[in-house]
Design a protein around this motif. Structure first.
Motif, short mmCIF file in Angstrom:
data_model
loop_
_atom_site.label_atom_id
_atom_site.label_comp_id
_atom_site.label_asym_id
_atom_site.label_seq_id
_atom_site.Cartn_x
_atom_site.Cartn_y
_atom_site.Cartn_z
N TRP A 36 0.85 -1.18 0.00
CA TRP A 36 0.00 0.00 0.00
C TRP A 36 0.89 1.24 0.00
O TRP A 36 1.81 1.33 0.80
CB TRP A 36 -0.89 0.02 1.23
CG TRP A 36 -1.93 -1.06 1.30
CD1 TRP A 36 -1.78 -2.37 0.94
CD2 TRP A 36 -3.26 -0.93 1.76
NE1 TRP A 36 -2.94 -3.06 1.16
CE2 TRP A 36 -3.87 -2.19 1.67
CE3 TRP A 36 -4.00 0.13 2.26
CZ2 TRP A 36 -5.18 -2.42 2.05
CZ3 TRP A 36 -5.31 -0.11 2.64
CH2 TRP A 36 -5.89 -1.36 2.52
N ALA A 37 0.59 2.19 -0.87
CA ALA A 37 1.40 3.41 -0.96
C ALA A 37 0.53 4.59 -1.33
O ALA A 37 -0.40 4.46 -2.14
CB ALA A 37 2.50 3.24 -2.01
N ALA A 38 0.83 5.74 -0.76
CA ALA A 38 0.16 6.97 -1.17
C ALA A 38 0.46 7.20 -2.65
O ALA A 38 1.58 6.96 -3.11
CB ALA A 38 0.66 8.15 -0.34
N SER A 39 -0.54 7.64 -3.39
CA SER A 39 -0.36 7.86 -4.83
C SER A 39 0.76 8.84 -5.13
O SER A 39 1.39 8.75 -6.18
CB SER A 39 -1.67 8.36 -5.45
OG SER A 39 -2.63 7.34 -5.42
N GLU A 40 1.04 9.76 -4.20
CA GLU A 40 2.11 10.74 -4.41
C GLU A 40 3.49 10.17 -4.10
O GLU A 40 4.50 10.81 -4.38
CB GLU A 40 1.89 11.96 -3.52
CG GLU A 40 0.63 12.71 -3.83
CD GLU A 40 -0.32 12.77 -2.63
OE1 GLU A 40 -0.04 12.15 -1.60
OE2 GLU A 40 -1.35 13.43 -2.75
N ASN A 41 3.55 8.98 -3.53
CA ASN A 41 4.83 8.40 -3.12
C ASN A 41 5.44 7.60 -4.28
O ASN A 41 5.38 6.37 -4.33
CB ASN A 41 4.63 7.52 -1.88
CG ASN A 41 5.93 7.09 -1.25
OD1 ASN A 41 6.99 7.20 -1.85
ND2 ASN A 41 5.83 6.61 -0.02
N ALA A 42 6.04 8.33 -5.20
CA ALA A 42 6.59 7.72 -6.41
C ALA A 42 7.66 6.68 -6.11
O ALA A 42 7.74 5.65 -6.79
CB ALA A 42 7.15 8.81 -7.33
N ALA A 43 8.47 6.91 -5.10
CA ALA A 43 9.53 5.95 -4.77
C ALA A 43 8.96 4.62 -4.32
O ALA A 43 9.43 3.55 -4.73
CB ALA A 43 10.45 6.53 -3.69
N SER A 44 7.93 4.64 -3.49
CA SER A 44 7.32 3.41 -3.01
C SER A 44 6.62 2.66 -4.14
O SER A 44 6.70 1.43 -4.24
CB SER A 44 6.34 3.71 -1.88
OG SER A 44 5.89 2.52 -1.28
N ILE A 45 5.96 3.39 -5.00
CA ILE A 45 5.29 2.77 -6.15
C ILE A 45 6.32 2.16 -7.09
O ILE A 45 6.12 1.07 -7.64
CB ILE A 45 4.38 3.79 -6.85
CG1 ILE A 45 3.18 4.10 -5.93
CG2 ILE A 45 3.92 3.29 -8.22
CD1 ILE A 45 2.35 5.27 -6.34
N ALA A 46 7.47 2.80 -7.24
CA ALA A 46 8.54 2.24 -8.07
C ALA A 46 9.04 0.92 -7.49
O ALA A 46 9.36 -0.01 -8.24
CB ALA A 46 9.68 3.24 -8.21
N VAL A 47 9.11 0.82 -6.17
CA VAL A 47 9.51 -0.44 -5.54
C VAL A 47 8.49 -1.53 -5.88
O VAL A 47 8.86 -2.64 -6.26
CB VAL A 47 9.66 -0.29 -4.01
CG1 VAL A 47 9.82 -1.66 -3.34
CG2 VAL A 47 10.83 0.60 -3.67
N ALA A 48 7.21 -1.22 -5.74
CA ALA A 48 6.17 -2.20 -6.07
C ALA A 48 6.33 -2.71 -7.51
O ALA A 48 6.24 -3.91 -7.76
CB ALA A 48 4.78 -1.60 -5.87
N ARG A 49 6.61 -1.81 -8.41
CA ARG A 49 6.82 -2.20 -9.82
C ARG A 49 8.05 -3.10 -9.96
O ARG A 49 8.01 -4.11 -10.65
CB ARG A 49 6.97 -0.97 -10.70
CG ARG A 49 5.69 -0.25 -10.97
CD ARG A 49 5.88 0.85 -12.03
NE ARG A 49 4.62 1.45 -12.34
CZ ARG A 49 4.29 2.71 -12.02
NH1 ARG A 49 5.16 3.50 -11.41
NH2 ARG A 49 3.10 3.19 -12.33
#
Length: 185
Positions: A133-146
């Motif tokens: 789960w990541a805040a939509s603004e948290n690009a670094a965390s979303i990049a990890v998920a990818r």
């Protein structure tokens, strides 16, 4: 205490326990503003008592098989963590998460550490679905998920009230068969 190497750069992963409260508080203090951009942890861990309480909460979750907390260290210094906020072996679902202090960002530490704990959860504990789960603004965390091969399941719009602002939360996940296929590729 055991540690697991995260690569050739000396980074290691190991459990965080209540007796490490002073080190944990120092780590949070070093990264308080950076970590606090999207994670409420710096608002919760403000002194030795709250540091011990947070680590005790995860020690209790570990004992109950309901969560885990692991520190990421570089050159022996605590610089971040990965965790299972939820760990449900009955349903086969876990929610992983992370944070880093600024000095450790951009080195792939979270991705490497998350791979270790996700692999353990899937292969050793039989977890079928790991969420991120990541805040939509948290690009670094979303990049990890990818990078972990996760798929975006959806967005919980304005789901999380944090520091007076409502944030959208993205839910990403990987299923055990997908995890295994990616490892084999």
């Amino acid at each position: 205490m055991y540690t697991i190497s995260l690569g050739d750069d000396g980074a290691e992963l190991g459990p965080l326990e209540p007796w490490q409260a002073a080190e944990f508080l120092d780590h949070i203090d070093r990264g308080r503003e950076f970590i606090g951009q999207f994670v409420e942890l710096p608002d919760l861990v403000t002194d030795m008592e709250s540091s011990r309480a947070y680590l005790r909460k995860y020690a209790d979750r570990t004992a109950a098989d309901a969560g885990r907390l692991y520190g990421i260290r570089t050159d022996g210094k605590l610089v971040g963590a990965v965790l299972f906020r939820r760990f449900d072996t009955v349903q086969g679902v876990a929610e992983a998460g992370c944070w880093l202090e600024p000095s450790a960002a951009g080195r792939g530490l979270v991705t490497r550490a998350a791979r270790v704990i996700i692999d353990w959860a899937v292969e050793e504990r039989g977890i079928h679905r790991v969420e991120w789960w990541a805040a939509s603004e948290n690009a670094a965390s979303i990049a990890v998920a990818r990078r972990l091969g996760m798929s975006r399941d959806g967005v919980l719009r304005e789901n999380f009230l944090y520091r007076g602002k409502r944030h959208d939360l993205e839910i990403w996940s990987v299923l055990a068969p997908e995890w295994r296929a990616a490892k084999g590729a």
